[in-house]
Design an enzyme around this catalytic site. Structure first.
Site, PDB file in Angstrom:
ATOM      1  N   GLU A   9      -5.354  -2.860   3.680  1.00 34.94           N
ATOM      2  CA  GLU A   9      -5.080  -3.332   5.039  1.00 34.94           C
ATOM      3  C   GLU A   9      -6.578  -4.354   5.028  1.00 34.94           C
ATOM      4  OE1 GLU A   9      -2.655   0.381   4.939  1.00 34.94           O
ATOM      5  OE2 GLU A   9      -4.381  -0.644   4.000  1.00 34.94           O
ATOM      6  N   LYS A  13      -9.288  22.346   8.512  1.00 34.86           N
ATOM      7  CA  LYS A  13      -9.384  22.875   9.713  1.00 34.86           C
ATOM      8  C   LYS A  13      -9.545  24.220   9.782  1.00 34.86           C
ATOM      9  CE  LYS A  13      -9.997  22.181  14.146  1.00 34.86           C
ATOM     10  NZ  LYS A  13      -8.826  21.370  14.931  1.00 34.86           N
ATOM     11  N   TRP A  63     -14.112  21.554  11.340  1.00 36.90           N
ATOM     12  CA  TRP A  63     -13.551  20.930  10.244  1.00 36.90           C
ATOM     13  C   TRP A  63     -14.564  20.867   9.145  1.00 36.90           C
ATOM     14  CZ3 TRP A  63      -9.159  18.543  10.849  1.00 36.90           C
ATOM     15  CH2 TRP A  63      -8.380  18.528  12.058  1.00 36.90           C
ATOM     16  N   THR A 111       0.844  -1.081   0.140  1.00 39.80           N
ATOM     17  CA  THR A 111      -0.032   0.043   0.094  1.00 39.80           C
ATOM     18  C   THR A 111       0.915   1.317  -0.049  1.00 39.80           C
ATOM     19  OG1 THR A 111      -1.833   1.292   1.178  1.00 39.80           O
ATOM     20  CG2 THR A 111      -0.184  -0.083   2.389  1.00 39.80           C
TER      21      THR A 111
END
Length: 542
Positions: free
Chosen positions: A324, A435, A440, A181
């Site tokens: 994963e 941010k 957010w 990955t």
């Protein structure tokens, strides 16, 4: 109960015994090649002894550098069923990454499609452990190097004696395959799939509330076989007995559409960029047999899924995961409690990443405090995952514990909100959140709203510095061919759809959104390009 290993030899023997009559079709450079699972299985048995002839270690890494083909599927089984480890090399990686990965995995042999030799051969002298290169002739007009390390795939198979009897892998926890990955910091990191994890993950592709693969299906995996084992579709198809169509090297929207139509494909899967490219062609092709379009790799724009539903009656089946997680972790299948909803609400639900599939557990965690967050569909946090096909560590322990918690959960890096039913709604990657003024802003949500504009082909949103708010969103927009669009029109389109303070401070029109090696938006590239970007009239931030 009998204690028998969950291992890939069972998948092979099942396909060989029950589904030998089923076809495997591969689109090649010079036409199509059709074979049967019976013929394919006999070649797998020959290939297993070829690996012995090449003196590949008992648990040696067998590299592949190839397109989606039936011959690649031969390697998918011959390597792990003979005790070796299949290592699919990503053909779209930078040369330095390829060299690092092959050396780190200690590949002993690499099987390469002839059309891809120009990418691989300039690197071979930097590979430290590869002793053999086996060329699979896919019809490309590419010279084959005159080198003692180079072998012809078909010649090796013709000279080999087929492996007799049953393949046996006694320990289901031994390695079957590995992928690297590049979604983490530093060098790519290896994820090693066990036989147990591969078999369990393959079963998930057969469940009704998912891809629901069956013997009746004709499946075309467009997602590359070098990308997280093509989302488990090759193993799932063999387990179910599905017919398979492999798109080979021609991945243009026109070629994909023609294959879907000609072979009456019922299930296919690929990243959003594939389906975006094919969208203008839908009216020209009869895709009525198609029942499922599995889409993942990045968030599926609601507008894209709805465009497919309106054109051919089939929306996207949105899945979420990563290398994963093998990779399927969630699927956005509508549930019984959604039956009475209006179509627009159902479209919103299909745009979510969906519920965890059986055997996968998820939790939502505040990335700053580590506190578990509620599933109220408002509070966001990082998704952490656990399950029998979720990685517990990287190969050789690379990266330490940064990606894994002390109690054994995978930190995915994806930020989401989850509703009371466990349906995941992706907000952003932790590294891509904006941010602004202490609050957010989710770039993925902004992108989806921008791409709902009928004149927009693609859009990516990144953070730019701001003298007062620290960061503000910059929208990078690709306009559809033949259309014109202004920044003011983009903002006007967003105003009724997002909070006012989410509106981008600027809109930049670009020719295309840069992509990673697996087809995701490369925001890193955009951040580098617009790293010093200043909104007109704003004091430069130092």
């Amino acid at each position: 109960m009998q204690d028998r290993p969950l291992a890939l030899p069972h998948v092979f023997h099942r396909a060989e015994q029950y589904f030998g009559h089923k076809p495997l079709v591969t689109a090649e450079v010079d036409g199509e090649r059709t074979t049967t699972i019976a013929e394919w299985a006999e070649r797998v048995r020959r290939l297993a002894t070829v690996l012995d002839t090449l003196d590949v270690s008992a648990d040696g890494r067998v590299g592949t550098f190839g397109w989606n083909t039936a011959r690649h599927l031969e390697l998918y089984m011959a390597a792990p069923c003979s005790g070796r480890v299949l290592h699919t090399l990503n053909i779209r990686l930078f040369p330095e990454q390829l060299v690092y990965i092959a050396n780190h995995a200690e590949d002993e042999v690499v099987f390469v499609d002839r059309s891809l030799l120009p990418l691989l051969w300039p690197l071979v002298d930097r590979f430290e452990t590869v002793r053999h290169y086996v060329v699979i002739d896919d019809g490309a007009d590419v010279p084959v190097p005159d080198d003692p390390r180079v072998h012809d795939y078909e010649a090796l198979l013709a000279a080999a004696t087929p492996f007799a009897g049953d393949f046996v892998v006694a320990d289901e926890n031994t390695a079957a395959a590995m992928c690297y990955t590049s979604g983490t910091t530093g060098n790519p990191k290896g994820v090693v799939y066990s036989h147990r994890s591969a078999v369990l993950h393959a079963l998930i592709t057969l469940i009704a509330d998912g891809a629901a693969l069956s013997e009746h299906d004709v499946v075309m995996p467009v997602v590359p076989m070098f990308h997280a084992n093509a989302w488990g579709l090759p193993y799932g198809c063999l387990l179910a007995g599905s017919s398979i169509v492999f798109p080979g090297p021609n991945m243009t929207p026109q070629a994909v559409a023609r294959l879907l139509e000609r072979h009456r494909v019922t299930v296919t899967g690929g990243v959003p960029t594939i389906w975006m490219g094919m969208l203008p062609l839908l009216a020209d092709h009869d895709l009525t047999p198609l029942r499922t379009i599995l889409c993942g790799g990045s968030a599926v724009p609601r507008a894209l899924s709805e465009s497919y539903r309106e054109a051919i009656g089939v929306p996207m089946l949105h899945a979420w995961g990563m290398t994963e997680t093998s990779p399927i972790a969630t699927m956005s299948v509508l549930r019984s409690h959604h039956a009475e909803l209006a179509e627009a609400e159902r479209a919103d639900l299909r745009a979510r990443q969906g519920q965890p599939v059986p055997l996968v557990d998820l939790r939502l965690v505040d990335p700053g405090t580590g506190e578990i967050q509620p599933w109220d569909d408002v509070t966001s946090g990082e998704i952490q995952a656990a399950g029998p096909w979720i990685a517990a560590e990287y190969y050789r322990g690379e990266g330490g514990g940064a990606q894994f918690t002390e109690d054994g959960w995978l930190r995915t890096g994806d930020v989401a909100a989850v509703d009371r039913y466990g349906s995941v709604r992706l907000v952003d990657r932790t590294k891509d959140l904006i941010k602004s003024g202490g609050e957010w802003i989710g770039s993925v949500e902004l992108e989806n709203e921008i791409m709902a504009h009928p004149k927009v082909a693609e859009a990516a949103v990144i953070a730019i510095p701001h003298e007062k708010w620290v960061e503000r969103p910059l929208a990078c927009v690709v306009v559809k061919p033949g259309e014109t669009l202004t920044a003011e029109e983009v903002i006007a389109h967003l105003e009724p759809r997002v909070a006012k303070w989410w509106l981008p401070d600027a809109v930049e029109f670009i020719d295309e959104v840069p992509k990673t090696s697996v087809g995701k938006f490369s925001k890193k590239t955009l951040r580098e390009k617009f790293g010093g970007y200043q909104v007109p009239g704003q004091t430069p931030v130092t």
